[in-house]
Design a protein around this motif. Structure first.
Motif, PDB file in Angstrom:
ATOM      1  N   ALA A  92       0.833  -1.204   0.000  1.00 41.85           N
ATOM      2  CA  ALA A  92       0.000   0.000   0.000  1.00 41.85           C
ATOM      3  C   ALA A  92       0.867   1.253   0.000  1.00 41.85           C
ATOM      4  N   ALA A 128       0.927   4.028  -3.130  1.00 40.49           N
ATOM      5  CA  ALA A 128       0.571   5.418  -2.858  1.00 40.49           C
ATOM      6  C   ALA A 128       1.741   6.363  -3.087  1.00 40.49           C
ATOM      7  N   ARG A 149      -5.461   7.316   0.009  1.00 37.84           N
ATOM      8  CA  ARG A 149      -5.215   5.874   0.120  1.00 37.84           C
ATOM      9  C   ARG A 149      -4.669   5.497   1.485  1.00 37.84           C
TER      10      ARG A 149
END
Length: 324
Positions: free
Chosen positions: A67, A71, A108
Motif C-alpha cells: 500500500a 501510494a 489511500r
C-alpha cells in the motif's frame, strides 16, 4: 569621429488520520413483567455489555508495504519532475500534478489500518505528507510572485522547509520500524551563483562599429539581450553597481530586453530567485555613416535603474516570452 548618444531610464518596469473504533452497548432488560427485577422479587441479573470493533482490519506488514509503494511512487515521480520545468507555465503545472499525487496518496493511506506496531509512525507519516502538500501550495504562490523562478529553486525551498524535515523524520520512523517504503526525494542546495561583470552569454550577430554601454545601479545583477528581427543577437551579464560594454554591434534596429534577479543558472540562462523581466519601449538603431574621409557610428548608453532626468521607459514582459 564618434558621436556618443545616451539613453537612460527614468521609469522602472511598467492530519493525521485517526482510526476510530465504534462500540455497541447491549440494552439491559429485566424479566418479563418488567420493572427491572425478577418476578419472584429477586434482584435482576446484572446487565451485559458487548463491544464490537468496526472499520478495516489491520494490514499485514507485507500488505502495508504494498500500500505504501502504490501510494508513494506516483507522488515521488511527480515531485522529482518539478526540477525539469523550463517555463513558468510548466512549473505551475508540475507543482499542481505533484499536489494531486500527494492528495491521492493521502486518500489511500488515510483510509487504511496499518499493522498495530507502526500505528503511531503511520499517523506521523500521513500528517507529514499533508504538511508537505500544503508547503507546495505556498511555494506555487512564490512562483506566481517571481520570488522563485525555476523548478530547482522550488525543490530547494521545499528541502529547507520544516514540512520536509517532518517528512524525513516520520519516514525514518517507518523505515526503522520495518523497512517500509516511503516517499523520498532529493532536494538541491540553495545557491547564489553570479557571473563576472561583462560576461558574454551570446554573440550571434556581430561585426559592426556600434557599441552599447549598460549601467546597473540597481540592487540585483542583470542580463541584457539585444534582439534584431526576432533573432537574439547579443546577450551579456551586468553585475549590480557595475557598468559593462559590448562592442562590434552590427548595424540594424534592436529591441533591448533585460532580466534581473538572484542566483544565475547558466545552464538554463535564467535567475532562479527574485527575478524580473522587462524591455525598453524604444528600439535602438545602430547605423554607420560614411561621409568623405569621416565615419560616424552609433554608441548607446542605457541604465537598468531609474535615474533623474532619464528619457527611456520600460515595460514588463511575460517571463515565458522573454528571449533567454
Amino acid at each position: 569621429m564618434i558621436t556618443p548618444r545616451t539613453f537612460s531610464r527614468t521609469v522602472p518596469a511598467g492530519a493525521v488520520a485517526v482510526l476510530a473504533a465504534s462500540v455497541t452497548l447491549a440494552a439491559c432488560t429485566g424479566s418479563p413483567g418488567g420493572s427491572g427485577k425478577a418476578a419472584s422479587g429477586e434482584e435482576a441479573a446484572p446487565s451485559t455489555t458487548t463491544t464490537t470493533a468496526s472499520g478495516p482490519p489491520a494490514l499485514t506488514p507485507e500488505a502495508y508495504r504494498n500500500a505504501l509503494t502504490a501510494a508513494g511512487r506516483p507522488a515521488r515521480t511527480a515531485l522529482a519532475a518539478i526540477a525539469q520545468a523550463r517555463t513558468f507555465k510548466s512549473l505551475h503545472q508540475r507543482i499542481d500534478r505533484a499536489q494531486s499525487s500527494l492528495e491521492s496518496a493521502l486518500k489511500r493511506l488515510g483510509g487504511l489500518r496499518p499493522p498495530a506496531d507502526v500505528a503511531p509512525e503511520h499517523a506521523d507519516y500521513v500528517a507529514a505528507l499533508r504538511g508537505l502538500n500544503g508547503r507546495l501550495g505556498a511555494l506555487d504562490e512564490d512562483v506566481t510572485s517571481h520570488a522563485l523562478c525555476s523548478g530547482t529553486a522550488v525543490l530547494a525551498g521545499l528541502g529547507r522547509s520544516g514540512e520536509f524535515k517532518d517528512l524525513r523524520a516520520s519516514a525514518g520512523g517507518l523505515a526503522k520500524a520495518g523497512d517500509y517504503p516511503v516517499v523520498q526525494i532529493r532536494t538541491p542546495a540553495r545557491h547564489a551563483r553570479r557571473l563576472g561583470n561583462g560576461t558574454t552569454l551570446l554573440s550571434a550577430i556581430r561585426g559592426g562599429r556600434g557599441s552599447l554601454t549598460v549601467k546597473n545601479g540597481g540592487t540585483q545583477d542583470g542580463v541584457v539581450t539585444l534582439v534584431r528581427g526576432g533573432r537574439k543577437a547579443v546577450s551579456f551579464y551586468v553585475r549590480k553597481g557595475s557598468t559593462a560594454k559590448v562592442a562590434n554591434i552590427k548595424d540594424g534596429t534592436y529591441r533591448v530586453y533585460f532580466t534581473t534577479g538572484v542566483d544565475y543558472d547558466r545552464a538554463t540562462r535564467a535567475f532562479t530567485r527574485d527575478c524580473g523581466f522587462s524591455r525598453f519601449d524604444d528600439a535602438l538603431k545602430f547605423q554607420t555613416v560614411y561621409s568623405g574621409y569621416s565615419v560616424r557610428w552609433s554608441d548607446w548608453t542605457l541604465t537598468l535603474d531609474a535615474v533623474f532626468g532619464g528619457n527611456a521607459t520600460t515595460s514588463k514582459v511575460d517571463p515565458d516570452a522573454f528571449p533567454a
